[in-house]
Design a protein around this motif. Structure first.
Motif, PDB file in Angstrom:
ATOM      1  N   TYR A  36      -9.205   2.331   6.892  1.00  0.00           N
ATOM      2  CA  TYR A  36      -8.539   2.282   5.592  1.00  0.00           C
ATOM      3  C   TYR A  36      -9.545   1.764   4.560  1.00  0.00           C
ATOM      4  O   TYR A  36     -10.083   0.673   4.714  1.00  0.00           O
ATOM      5  N   ARG A  91      -8.036   0.996  -0.817  1.00  0.00           N
ATOM      6  CA  ARG A  91      -7.676   1.505  -2.140  1.00  0.00           C
ATOM      7  C   ARG A  91      -6.651   0.623  -2.867  1.00  0.00           C
ATOM      8  O   ARG A  91      -6.744   0.430  -4.082  1.00  0.00           O
ATOM      9  N   CYS A  92      -5.667   0.086  -2.137  1.00  0.00           N
ATOM     10  CA  CYS A  92      -4.582  -0.648  -2.804  1.00  0.00           C
ATOM     11  C   CYS A  92      -4.806  -2.160  -2.851  1.00  0.00           C
ATOM     12  O   CYS A  92      -3.953  -2.895  -3.357  1.00  0.00           O
ATOM     13  N   CYS A 100       0.866  -1.185   0.000  1.00  0.00           N
ATOM     14  CA  CYS A 100       0.000   0.000   0.000  1.00  0.00           C
ATOM     15  C   CYS A 100       0.902   1.233   0.000  1.00  0.00           C
ATOM     16  O   CYS A 100       1.827   1.319   0.802  1.00  0.00           O
ATOM     17  N   ASP A 101       0.637   2.146  -0.924  1.00  0.00           N
ATOM     18  CA  ASP A 101       1.472   3.354  -0.959  1.00  0.00           C
ATOM     19  C   ASP A 101       0.697   4.599  -0.516  1.00  0.00           C
ATOM     20  O   ASP A 101       1.122   5.725  -0.776  1.00  0.00           O
ATOM     21  N   CYS A 102      -0.453   4.398   0.128  1.00  0.00           N
ATOM     22  CA  CYS A 102      -1.268   5.540   0.556  1.00  0.00           C
ATOM     23  C   CYS A 102      -0.585   6.305   1.691  1.00  0.00           C
ATOM     24  O   CYS A 102      -0.006   5.700   2.590  1.00  0.00           O
TER      25      CYS A 102
HETATM   26 ZN   LIG Z   1      -3.248   2.055   0.005  1.00  0.00          ZN
END
Ligand SMILES: [Zn+2]
Length: 314
Positions: A143, A146-147, A122-124
């Motif tokens: 969370y 998204r990823c 995850c890069d959030c």
């Molecule tokens: Zn993410």
């Protein structure tokens, strides 16, 4: 909190159960830590258990060796000696009871988890998660996932999460009774390692409680929301019987705020400098958390008795 039913608690625990005191060396100990220590050592003594000391320095950016050294010294001064993760062991050097020395254990646990659960990169940023959730970011921001299906490579600079399937966890807290929480709705997929490479609190403590065979977790009620996700994660890591949890009241300031590291008037070091004895500090913390009707000196050897009230007539 009503008096603890020690017979019921003993019935849920193995013989000589291990519990733990687990300070983060990000500041000096204050009366809030002392109150937790009284619960940990007191309940351990009252049920015939053992206390493990664990240094929770998973956050390498905020932890300092000098705070750890000070915490060990304050515990020694208070007369609170751990049975496992002894002061001598921790002072000697690397220890399995210090998180910053335990990277291989977390890596192994992550590899085992990845065999049976969906682990992903995850890069959030916190800012992006807050924006998507529509809330300012805090410990309880969910969370949104998204990823989950982006298939990002698990490389440096990315966080690592695990999918938490829907469904509730129900547990009987030894202090608060039956509690039901739904981790997937509370926090969403759990962060195990952050983008800077730090293992998260949630992952490190679950791995530690499993490998250290902790059967009883005694901690402040501010951590109650983390309980179901920790039970879930421990099961995903292969733990059949989750630990028994006991959440206790926190000491609060007069305005209701939590004590913080900057609370100069409640720091153990400040109280020592002002001439307080260990018995006075223990007694004051016990009184502030409701274990005594008035502040009076209490010796470390006596704190088990604080939890025996209300049990003789049972
Ligand atoms: Zn993410």
């Amino acid at each position: 909190m009503p008096p603890l039913d020690l017979a019921a608690l003993r019935g849920r625990l193995p013989p000589s159960p291990i519990t733990r005191f687990a300070p983060s060396p990000t500041g000096f100990l204050h009366l809030g830590h002392v109150a937790n220590a009284i619960y940990v050592w007191g309940v351990a003594r009252a049920v015939g258990g053992r206390v493990l000391l664990r240094v929770e320095d998973h956050d390498r950016g905020r932890s300092r060796p000098e705070y750890e050294a000070a915490a060990l010294e304050d515990l020694e001064w208070l007369g609170l000696a751990p049975d496992l993760g002894t002061l001598a062991e921790l002072r000697w050097g690397a220890s399995p009871h210090r998180q910053s020395d335990s990277h291989p254990a977390y890596l192994t646990a992550l590899e085992e988890l990845a065999r049976t659960a969906r682990v992903y990169a995850c890069d959030c940023t916190r800012k992006e998660i807050a924006a998507e959730a529509g809330d300012p970011f805090n410990e309880e921001t969910r969370y949104p996932g998204r990823c989950r299906d982006r298939g990002l490579p698990l490389t440096d600079g990315k966080g690592i999460r695990v999918v938490l399937e829907p469904g509730a966890e129900t547990f009987t807290d030894a202090g608060m009774g039956v509690v039901t929480q739904v981790p997937s709705e509370q926090c969403g997929d759990l962060l195990l390692r952050d983008r800077t490479g730090n293992w998260t609190y949630q992952f490190a403590v679950v791995v530690d409680d499993l490998r250290h065979e902790v059967a009883l977790i005694v901690r402040g009620e501010d951590l109650l929301p983390s309980t179901a996700r920790q039970i879930r994660l421990s099961r995903m890591l292969g733990r059949e019987r989750p630990p028994v949890f006991l959440h206790h009241p926190l000491i609060r300031k007069e305005d209701g705020a939590k004590l913080s590291k900057s609370s100069g008037d409640t720091g153990v070091r400040e109280l020592r400098r002002a001439g307080a004895s260990p018995e006075m500090v223990l007694g004051r913390a016990a009184w502030l958390t409701g274990l005594l009707d008035e502040s009076r000196p209490v010796a470390a050897a006596e704190i088990g008795q604080l939890f025996e009230r209300g049990n003789s007539e049972r």
